[in-house]
Design a protein around this motif. Sequence first.
Motif, PDB file in Angstrom:
ATOM      1  N   LEU A 131       0.856  -1.183   0.000  1.00  0.00           N
ATOM      2  CA  LEU A 131       0.000   0.000   0.000  1.00  0.00           C
ATOM      3  C   LEU A 131       0.892   1.234   0.000  1.00  0.00           C
ATOM      4  O   LEU A 131       1.693   1.420   0.913  1.00  0.00           O
ATOM      5  N   PRO A 132       0.823   2.072  -1.023  1.00  0.00           N
ATOM      6  CA  PRO A 132       1.723   3.228  -1.109  1.00  0.00           C
ATOM      7  C   PRO A 132       1.629   4.113   0.129  1.00  0.00           C
ATOM      8  O   PRO A 132       0.548   4.518   0.553  1.00  0.00           O
ATOM      9  N   GLY A 133       2.798   4.377   0.729  1.00  0.00           N
ATOM     10  CA  GLY A 133       2.854   5.265   1.883  1.00  0.00           C
ATOM     11  C   GLY A 133       2.743   4.561   3.213  1.00  0.00           C
ATOM     12  O   GLY A 133       2.957   5.182   4.260  1.00  0.00           O
ATOM     13  N   ALA A 134       2.437   3.251   3.243  1.00  0.00           N
ATOM     14  CA  ALA A 134       2.285   2.551   4.520  1.00  0.00           C
ATOM     15  C   ALA A 134       3.658   2.152   5.074  1.00  0.00           C
ATOM     16  O   ALA A 134       4.109   2.681   6.085  1.00  0.00           O
ATOM     17  N   GLY A 135       4.329   1.220   4.428  1.00  0.00           N
ATOM     18  CA  GLY A 135       5.692   0.886   4.803  1.00  0.00           C
ATOM     19  C   GLY A 135       5.806  -0.100   5.945  1.00  0.00           C
ATOM     20  O   GLY A 135       4.821  -0.581   6.508  1.00  0.00           O
ATOM     21  N   SER A 136       7.072  -0.416   6.303  1.00  0.00           N
ATOM     22  CA  SER A 136       7.357  -1.453   7.289  1.00  0.00           C
ATOM     23  C   SER A 136       7.025  -1.019   8.709  1.00  0.00           C
ATOM     24  O   SER A 136       6.752  -1.867   9.560  1.00  0.00           O
ATOM     25  N   ASP A 137       7.050   0.277   8.998  1.00  0.00           N
ATOM     26  CA  ASP A 137       6.754   0.739  10.359  1.00  0.00           C
ATOM     27  C   ASP A 137       5.324   0.371  10.746  1.00  0.00           C
ATOM     28  O   ASP A 137       5.074  -0.214  11.805  1.00  0.00           O
ATOM     29  N   LEU A 138       4.370   0.733   9.886  1.00  0.00           N
ATOM     30  CA  LEU A 138       2.966   0.431  10.160  1.00  0.00           C
ATOM     31  C   LEU A 138       2.744  -1.074  10.206  1.00  0.00           C
ATOM     32  O   LEU A 138       1.973  -1.576  11.045  1.00  0.00           O
ATOM     33  N   ALA A 139       3.424  -1.819   9.336  1.00  0.00           N
ATOM     34  CA  ALA A 139       3.270  -3.274   9.327  1.00  0.00           C
ATOM     35  C   ALA A 139       3.721  -3.881  10.649  1.00  0.00           C
ATOM     36  O   ALA A 139       3.055  -4.771  11.197  1.00  0.00           O
ATOM     37  N   ALA A 140       4.846  -3.418  11.171  1.00  0.00           N
ATOM     38  CA  ALA A 140       5.366  -3.964  12.428  1.00  0.00           C
ATOM     39  C   ALA A 140       4.428  -3.666  13.590  1.00  0.00           C
ATOM     40  O   ALA A 140       4.177  -4.529  14.444  1.00  0.00           O
ATOM     41  N   TRP A 141       3.901  -2.450  13.652  1.00  0.00           N
ATOM     42  CA  TRP A 141       3.005  -2.080  14.752  1.00  0.00           C
ATOM     43  C   TRP A 141       1.716  -2.890  14.711  1.00  0.00           C
ATOM     44  O   TRP A 141       1.269  -3.430  15.734  1.00  0.00           O
ATOM     45  N   ILE A 142       1.096  -2.974  13.547  1.00  0.00           N
ATOM     46  CA  ILE A 142      -0.187  -3.688  13.463  1.00  0.00           C
ATOM     47  C   ILE A 142       0.005  -5.169  13.766  1.00  0.00           C
ATOM     48  O   ILE A 142      -0.760  -5.772  14.539  1.00  0.00           O
ATOM     49  N   SER A 143       1.013  -5.791  13.187  1.00  0.00           N
ATOM     50  CA  SER A 143       1.216  -7.221  13.379  1.00  0.00           C
ATOM     51  C   SER A 143       1.552  -7.558  14.824  1.00  0.00           C
ATOM     52  O   SER A 143       0.982  -8.496  15.411  1.00  0.00           O
ATOM     53  N   SER A 144       2.481  -6.820  15.428  1.00  0.00           N
ATOM     54  CA  SER A 144       2.854  -7.106  16.823  1.00  0.00           C
ATOM     55  C   SER A 144       1.712  -6.821  17.781  1.00  0.00           C
ATOM     56  O   SER A 144       1.512  -7.546  18.765  1.00  0.00           O
ATOM     57  N   ASN A 145       0.933  -5.772  17.514  1.00  0.00           N
ATOM     58  CA  ASN A 145      -0.197  -5.466  18.391  1.00  0.00           C
ATOM     59  C   ASN A 145      -1.283  -6.532  18.313  1.00  0.00           C
ATOM     60  O   ASN A 145      -1.902  -6.875  19.325  1.00  0.00           O
ATOM     61  N   PHE A 146      -1.534  -7.063  17.124  1.00  0.00           N
ATOM     62  CA  PHE A 146      -2.498  -8.152  17.005  1.00  0.00           C
ATOM     63  C   PHE A 146      -2.052  -9.370  17.820  1.00  0.00           C
ATOM     64  O   PHE A 146      -2.877 -10.046  18.449  1.00  0.00           O
ATOM     65  N   THR A 147      -0.753  -9.646  17.812  1.00  0.00           N
ATOM     66  CA  THR A 147      -0.251 -10.773  18.599  1.00  0.00           C
ATOM     67  C   THR A 147      -0.393 -10.504  20.085  1.00  0.00           C
ATOM     68  O   THR A 147      -0.717 -11.412  20.865  1.00  0.00           O
ATOM     69  N   ARG A 148      -0.166  -9.276  20.507  1.00  0.00           N
ATOM     70  CA  ARG A 148      -0.365  -8.933  21.920  1.00  0.00           C
ATOM     71  C   ARG A 148      -1.825  -9.088  22.312  1.00  0.00           C
ATOM     72  O   ARG A 148      -2.134  -9.559  23.414  1.00  0.00           O
ATOM     73  N   LEU A 149      -2.720  -8.648  21.430  1.00  0.00           N
ATOM     74  CA  LEU A 149      -4.144  -8.745  21.738  1.00  0.00           C
ATOM     75  C   LEU A 149      -4.582 -10.194  21.936  1.00  0.00           C
ATOM     76  O   LEU A 149      -5.517 -10.467  22.704  1.00  0.00           O
ATOM     77  N   ARG A 150      -3.940 -11.101  21.273  1.00  0.00           N
ATOM     78  CA  ARG A 150      -4.280 -12.522  21.402  1.00  0.00           C
ATOM     79  C   ARG A 150      -3.563 -13.174  22.582  1.00  0.00           C
ATOM     80  O   ARG A 150      -3.638 -14.384  22.761  1.00  0.00           O
ATOM     81  N   GLY A 151      -2.870 -12.349  23.387  1.00  0.00           N
ATOM     82  CA  GLY A 151      -2.172 -12.894  24.548  1.00  0.00           C
ATOM     83  C   GLY A 151      -0.891 -13.608  24.202  1.00  0.00           C
ATOM     84  O   GLY A 151      -0.478 -14.529  24.921  1.00  0.00           O
ATOM     85  N   GLY A 152      -0.221 -13.196  23.128  1.00  0.00           N
ATOM     86  CA  GLY A 152       1.008 -13.856  22.702  1.00  0.00           C
ATOM     87  C   GLY A 152       2.162 -13.592  23.646  1.00  0.00           C
ATOM     88  O   GLY A 152       2.206 -12.589  24.370  1.00  0.00           O
ATOM     89  N   SER A 153       3.126 -14.489  23.653  1.00  0.00           N
ATOM     90  CA  SER A 153       4.315 -14.348  24.485  1.00  0.00           C
ATOM     91  C   SER A 153       5.267 -13.319  23.882  1.00  0.00           C
ATOM     92  O   SER A 153       5.068 -12.831  22.765  1.00  0.00           O
ATOM     93  N   LYS A 154       6.340 -13.014  24.627  1.00  0.00           N
ATOM     94  CA  LYS A 154       7.344 -12.072  24.123  1.00  0.00           C
ATOM     95  C   LYS A 154       7.963 -12.593  22.837  1.00  0.00           C
ATOM     96  O   LYS A 154       8.221 -11.822  21.908  1.00  0.00           O
TER      97      LYS A 154
END
Length: 492
Positions: free
Chosen positions: A262-285
Amino acid sequence: MSFFSPESFIAMMLGALYGALFGSLPGLTATLAISLFIPIALFLEPAVAFSAIIGITATAIFAGDIGATAMRIPGTPASAAYTNEIHQIGRERSPGYALGISALSSALGSLVGVVILIGGSLGLAQFAKQFSSFEYFWLVLLGIISGVFASPSMPRGLIAFGVGMLIATIGYDPALGTPRFHFGNPNLLGGLSFIVALIAFFGVAEVLNNIYGYQKTPREAPKPNPNRSVFGEYFGAGGRLVWKERRLLLRSSLLGTFIGFLPGAGSDLAAWISSNFTRLRGGSKEQVTLSGASSNNAAVAGTWIPALSLGIPGDTLTAIVLGLFLTMGITPGPDLFAKNLGLVVQLYLAFILASLLMMPLVGYLGAAMISTLLRIPLRLLLGAVMGLCLVGTYAINRNPFDLYLLVGLGLLGLLMQRGGFPVGQLILGMVLGPLLEQYLMVSLIKTQWDLTAFLSRPVAVALAICNLLLIGGMLWLRWRQSRLQQRLDEVA
C-alpha cells in the motif's frame, strides 16, 4: 553484467554490512544509508548497484533489532514496535536467542514477501490503486485501536498515545500546511524529529532509569550467561521457536506484505499492526517479536510491488530507488517487465539471496557482538550508550537544538516509565497520529465535510466493520478477564 558475477555478490555483501551499521546505530537510518550510497551507485552497472541497494535495505531494517536487544534502543522505527519484548528476551535468556528469533523470522518473512512480489506484482499493485484516503483512514485507525487495546492498562495506553499524538502536532499541519504550536521558534516549524524522539524515549530514558535505580525489570529475572553458546542459542533454540510458530510467521508475513504494497504505509505500520495483534491474542514475548520482525521485513519486499509494477513508491526508500532507475534510463512500470526482464529477474534473485544469507549472517555477528558487550562494566556501557545517543541525534540535522530536545524528551520518557505509562504507545501516537489526521482532513476536504463518504466504498465499509468488531471483541475480552480475576480473588 550478471547478478551471478563476483562483482554483484561482493557489492551485496558490502552493502549488507554497510546497511547493518546504519540500522543498528541510533539516528542512522536506512533512508540515510541509501541516500549516501546513491552518488556511488551512479557509477556502477545496474546489476551491481541494485544488488548493493537490496543488501542495504534488507539488513538495515533488520539491524534495528540489534540495538533494541543490546541497549533497548531501536535502530529503526520499525523495531520500536517490539523493542521491549526483544530486549527482555535478551536479558532473561540470551541475546543470541533473541536475535535468532528476529533474524530467522525476518529472513523467512522477507522470502514470503519476495514470493508474492514475484508471483503477483501486477495484480496486487492494481488492487493497491483502489485504496483512497478513506481506506487509509480506516486502516490507520485499525492500527491505533489494536495498539491502545494491546497495552496492559488501556487508560494509560490511551493517555500515552494521546501524548505522542500531541507531540506530533508540533510544526506544519500535514493537510493544510499551516504552522502550529511552534511558539515562535523556527526550529520547531518542521516538527519534532521522530528519530530524535525515538532515541530520547528508548535511549536517554533507559540510561537515566539505570543511573537512578528506577528500572522496572524484575529482580528475579536471570541474567544472560555470556558463556552460553551463541551458535546454539541463535540457530538451535531460535530456529526451533521459529519453526514451532511457523503459522504465526506466515500470517504475519502475509499481513506485512499486504501493508507494504500500500503506497505510503511501509514497514513501520506493518510492524506495529502485526505485533499489536499478537499482543491482543495474549502472545508471548517471543511471539510478539517474531510477528513484528517477520511483518516489517515482508513489508520491505511489499514496497517494491507498486514501485516495479506501477512506478509508484511504496515508501521513502523505494522513492529514492525509483529516482535511481530514472537516472539510469530505466522506466519503472509495466514496460519494465517487457524491456528489462533480465534486470527484474536479477532483482528477485538478489532479494532471495539477501534473505537466505545476509540477514542470518548479520544477525549472528550482532549476537556475537552483544555477547562481548555483556562483559563490559555497566557504567562504561551506559556512558557509551549516551555518547551514541548524542552523536546520533546531532548527525541527523547537525542542529544543536536537537540536543536540547533529546534531553527534554528523555526526561519525559523517564517520567512516563516511572508512572507506568507505556512508551511504545507514545511512539505509536507519533507514528500513526499524523497519518490519521492527514487522511481524515484530506477526506473531509475533498467531500466538503460529508462524513457519509467514509462508508461510500466497499473496501472502506469492510475496514470500518473490522474496526467495530475489534473494539467489541477487545471490550468483551477485557470484561471476561476482569470477571475471571474477581473470581480468583474471591477464592483466594
